[in-house]
Design a protein around this motif. Structure first.
Motif, mmCIF file in Angstrom:
data_model
loop_
_atom_site.group_PDB
_atom_site.id
_atom_site.type_symbol
_atom_site.label_atom_id
_atom_site.label_comp_id
_atom_site.label_asym_id
_atom_site.label_seq_id
_atom_site.Cartn_x
_atom_site.Cartn_y
_atom_site.Cartn_z
ATOM 1 N N GLY A 85 0.796 -1.214 0.000
ATOM 2 C CA GLY A 85 0.000 0.000 0.000
ATOM 3 C C GLY A 85 0.828 1.263 0.000
ATOM 4 N N LEU A 86 2.129 1.148 0.296
ATOM 5 C CA LEU A 86 2.995 2.324 0.267
ATOM 6 C C LEU A 86 3.375 2.674 -1.167
ATOM 7 C CD1 LEU A 86 5.557 1.648 3.152
ATOM 8 C CD2 LEU A 86 3.708 3.325 3.156
ATOM 9 N N PRO A 87 3.695 3.956 -1.438
ATOM 10 C CA PRO A 87 4.277 4.294 -2.740
ATOM 11 C C PRO A 87 5.549 3.476 -2.957
ATOM 12 C CG PRO A 87 3.644 6.281 -1.565
ATOM 13 C CD PRO A 87 3.489 5.143 -0.598
ATOM 14 N N ALA A 88 5.867 3.210 -4.219
ATOM 15 C CA ALA A 88 6.942 2.265 -4.543
ATOM 16 C C ALA A 88 8.291 2.647 -3.935
ATOM 17 C CB ALA A 88 7.070 2.130 -6.060
ATOM 18 N N LEU A 89 8.650 3.942 -3.965
ATOM 19 C CA LEU A 89 9.938 4.349 -3.403
ATOM 20 C C LEU A 89 10.000 4.078 -1.905
ATOM 21 C CD1 LEU A 89 10.773 7.745 -5.170
ATOM 22 C CD2 LEU A 89 11.840 5.520 -5.551
ATOM 23 N N LEU A 90 8.922 4.402 -1.212
ATOM 24 C CA LEU A 90 8.892 4.181 0.237
ATOM 25 C C LEU A 90 8.929 2.696 0.565
ATOM 26 C CD1 LEU A 90 6.285 6.830 1.464
ATOM 27 C CD2 LEU A 90 8.772 6.916 1.635
ATOM 28 N N ARG A 91 8.218 1.895 -0.229
ATOM 29 C CA ARG A 91 8.213 0.454 0.036
ATOM 30 C C ARG A 91 9.594 -0.151 -0.213
ATOM 31 N NH1 ARG A 91 5.912 -4.789 -2.605
ATOM 32 N NH2 ARG A 91 5.817 -6.059 -0.730
ATOM 33 N N ALA A 92 10.279 0.318 -1.264
ATOM 34 C CA ALA A 92 11.633 -0.170 -1.530
ATOM 35 C C ALA A 92 12.539 0.105 -0.339
ATOM 36 C CB ALA A 92 12.192 0.489 -2.788
ATOM 37 N N ALA A 93 12.455 1.322 0.200
ATOM 38 C CA ALA A 93 13.293 1.684 1.344
ATOM 39 C C ALA A 93 12.961 0.828 2.555
ATOM 40 C CB ALA A 93 13.106 3.162 1.679
ATOM 41 N N GLU A 101 12.373 -3.831 -16.654
ATOM 42 C CA GLU A 101 12.923 -4.579 -15.531
ATOM 43 C C GLU A 101 14.229 -3.958 -15.041
ATOM 44 O OE1 GLU A 101 14.478 -9.081 -14.346
ATOM 45 O OE2 GLU A 101 13.447 -8.733 -16.259
ATOM 46 N N GLU A 102 15.102 -3.594 -15.979
ATOM 47 C CA GLU A 102 16.395 -3.024 -15.591
ATOM 48 C C GLU A 102 16.229 -1.634 -14.965
ATOM 49 O OE1 GLU A 102 18.884 -4.745 -15.381
ATOM 50 O OE2 GLU A 102 18.431 -6.438 -16.677
ATOM 51 N N LEU A 103 15.266 -0.862 -15.454
ATOM 52 C CA LEU A 103 15.023 0.449 -14.865
ATOM 53 C C LEU A 103 14.494 0.301 -13.435
ATOM 54 C CD1 LEU A 103 15.045 3.485 -15.222
ATOM 55 C CD2 LEU A 103 12.737 3.345 -16.191
ATOM 56 N N GLY A 104 13.663 -0.705 -13.222
ATOM 57 C CA GLY A 104 13.189 -0.978 -11.857
ATOM 58 C C GLY A 104 14.343 -1.333 -10.940
ATOM 59 N N ASP A 105 15.266 -2.168 -11.441
ATOM 60 C CA ASP A 105 16.444 -2.532 -10.640
ATOM 61 C C ASP A 105 17.295 -1.297 -10.338
ATOM 62 O OD1 ASP A 105 15.626 -5.144 -10.759
ATOM 63 O OD2 ASP A 105 17.018 -5.727 -12.359
ATOM 64 N N LEU A 106 17.415 -0.410 -11.331
ATOM 65 C CA LEU A 106 18.193 0.815 -11.139
ATOM 66 C C LEU A 106 17.569 1.699 -10.059
ATOM 67 C CD1 LEU A 106 20.364 2.881 -11.844
ATOM 68 C CD2 LEU A 106 18.971 3.587 -13.800
ATOM 69 N N LEU A 107 16.269 1.898 -10.142
ATOM 70 C CA LEU A 107 15.582 2.720 -9.139
ATOM 71 C C LEU A 107 15.712 2.107 -7.747
ATOM 72 C CD1 LEU A 107 12.352 3.659 -11.120
ATOM 73 C CD2 LEU A 107 14.225 5.189 -10.497
ATOM 74 N N PHE A 108 15.599 0.784 -7.675
ATOM 75 C CA PHE A 108 15.733 0.091 -6.388
ATOM 76 C C PHE A 108 17.119 0.324 -5.799
ATOM 77 C CE2 PHE A 108 16.169 -3.559 -3.539
ATOM 78 C CZ PHE A 108 14.923 -3.593 -2.928
ATOM 79 N N VAL A 127 19.117 2.883 -6.457
ATOM 80 C CA VAL A 127 19.241 4.290 -6.068
ATOM 81 C C VAL A 127 18.596 4.525 -4.703
ATOM 82 C CG1 VAL A 127 18.523 6.638 -6.645
ATOM 83 C CG2 VAL A 127 19.453 5.152 -8.429
ATOM 84 N N VAL A 128 17.467 3.881 -4.464
ATOM 85 C CA VAL A 128 16.824 3.973 -3.146
ATOM 86 C C VAL A 128 17.760 3.426 -2.075
ATOM 87 C CG1 VAL A 128 14.930 3.106 -1.713
ATOM 88 C CG2 VAL A 128 14.462 3.926 -4.028
ATOM 89 N N ASN A 129 18.447 2.342 -2.390
ATOM 90 C CA ASN A 129 19.397 1.755 -1.450
ATOM 91 C C ASN A 129 20.532 2.728 -1.139
ATOM 92 O OD1 ASN A 129 19.907 -0.416 0.193
ATOM 93 N ND2 ASN A 129 20.798 -1.699 -1.392
ATOM 94 N N LEU A 130 20.980 3.444 -2.164
ATOM 95 C CA LEU A 130 22.035 4.445 -1.971
ATOM 96 C C LEU A 130 21.551 5.554 -1.041
ATOM 97 C CD1 LEU A 130 24.853 5.418 -2.712
ATOM 98 C CD2 LEU A 130 23.868 6.528 -4.735
ATOM 99 N N ALA A 131 20.300 5.978 -1.222
ATOM 100 C CA ALA A 131 19.731 6.988 -0.334
ATOM 101 C C ALA A 131 19.710 6.481 1.103
ATOM 102 C CB ALA A 131 18.317 7.350 -0.794
ATOM 103 N N ARG A 132 19.346 5.213 1.292
ATOM 104 C CA ARG A 132 19.300 4.636 2.643
ATOM 105 C C ARG A 132 20.676 4.650 3.293
ATOM 106 N NH1 ARG A 132 20.343 -0.306 4.754
ATOM 107 N NH2 ARG A 132 20.734 -1.176 2.692
ATOM 108 N N PHE A 133 21.707 4.325 2.502
ATOM 109 C CA PHE A 133 23.063 4.322 3.053
ATOM 110 C C PHE A 133 23.498 5.706 3.528
ATOM 111 C CE2 PHE A 133 24.097 0.011 2.235
ATOM 112 C CZ PHE A 133 25.316 -0.225 2.850
#
Length: 263
Positions: free
Chosen positions: A148-156, A197-204, A206-212
């Motif tokens: 139910g969360l927006p995709a960026l928030l759920r990835a984080a 698929e690759e763009l989704g992996d890229l965004l995922f 980038v979210v990980n980089l933000a978390r770090f």
């Protein structure tokens, strides 16, 4: 509560009861036709909108309007509780009781005899209690995270929870390397499906980089959106000063005005 009490009440302790009574009156025969027509489903856009408007107020540090936005958000809780009460499912008191009981249950270090004294310990304890409550002991560890969360928030949220059990990069360099790898894989994708698929992996990644870096990807993205809008408006103004509209300007003129706006 009568009409006079509904329209004005000085006792602060009665305001929530007043709000519930107003909502009940709006839904009752002879009340408001619009309110009477609403359902849980029809109110979903309102709930999302009010939540985002509250978040926007917080991000802008607009304390003058925060009270109003919180009130609009509270109305959504009261409205949905009223609908549920009409169906005999639950009411506002039960909603409040549920969250009170949950807070007490999940804070045994405050209301019980748990000896947890650090933030990390509290969060770990919270997750353990939550999983036990939901009967998720035999389910996958990431079961139900962030639906139910927006995709960026759920990835984080998924990444953060995975990191709690040690599934994480040892340092930021590994994450940056992964981002670069995903950029290359996206660039070499040979079909729309592979590109997606690759763009989704890229965004995922980038979210990980933000978390770090301890950054909220949603906040970062919101700031980037605002910066783009601000610079685009500045570019538009510079073109107008040169006697050009957006429709009249070519790509080179726009680029020059954009670079000037950045400076």
């Amino acid at each position: 509560m009568n009409d006079e009490e509904m329209t004005g009440c000085s006792d602060k302790e009665r305001q929530l009861e007043r709000l519930r009574s107003i909502m009940h009156r709006l839904r009752a025969p002879g009340g408001c036709p619009w309110d009477a027509e609403q359902t849980h489903e029809s109110l979903i856009p309102n709930l999302i909108e009010e939540a985002y408007e509250t978040v926007d107020t917080l991000r802008r540090g607009d304390r003058d309007h925060l009270k109003e936005e919180l009130g609009d958000l509270l109305l959504q809780v009261v409205f949905h509780s009223e609908l549920a009460a009409e169906d005999g499912v639950f009411d506002l008191d039960e909603v409040a009781r549920g969250i009170c009981d949950k807070l007490v249950r999940r804070h045994p270090h405050v209301f019980g005899d748990s000896a947890v004294a650090t933030t990390d310990g509290v969060l770990q304890q919270w997750d353990e209690i939550k999983r036990a409550e939901k009967g998720e002991g035999g389910k996958p560890y990431l079961h139900g995270v962030g639906h139910g969360l927006p995709a960026l928030l759920r990835a984080a949220k998924l990444q953060k929870k995975a990191a709690k059990v040690g599934f994480d990069w040892p340092d930021e360099a590994g994450v940056i390397g992964k981002v670069r790898e995903e950029v290359d894989e996206f660039a070499s994708a040979d079909s729309p499906e592979a590109a997606a698929e690759e763009l989704g992996d890229l965004l995922f990644s980038v979210v990980n980089l933000a978390r770090f870096r301890g950054l909220d990807p949603e906040v970062v993205m919101a700031a980037a959106n605002e910066k783009f809008q601000r610079r685009f408006a500045a570019m538009e103004s510079r073109l107008a000063a040169a006697g050009l509209s957006l429709a009249e300007a070519d790509a080179a003129q726009m680029d020059a005005a954009w670079e000037d706006a950045k400076r």
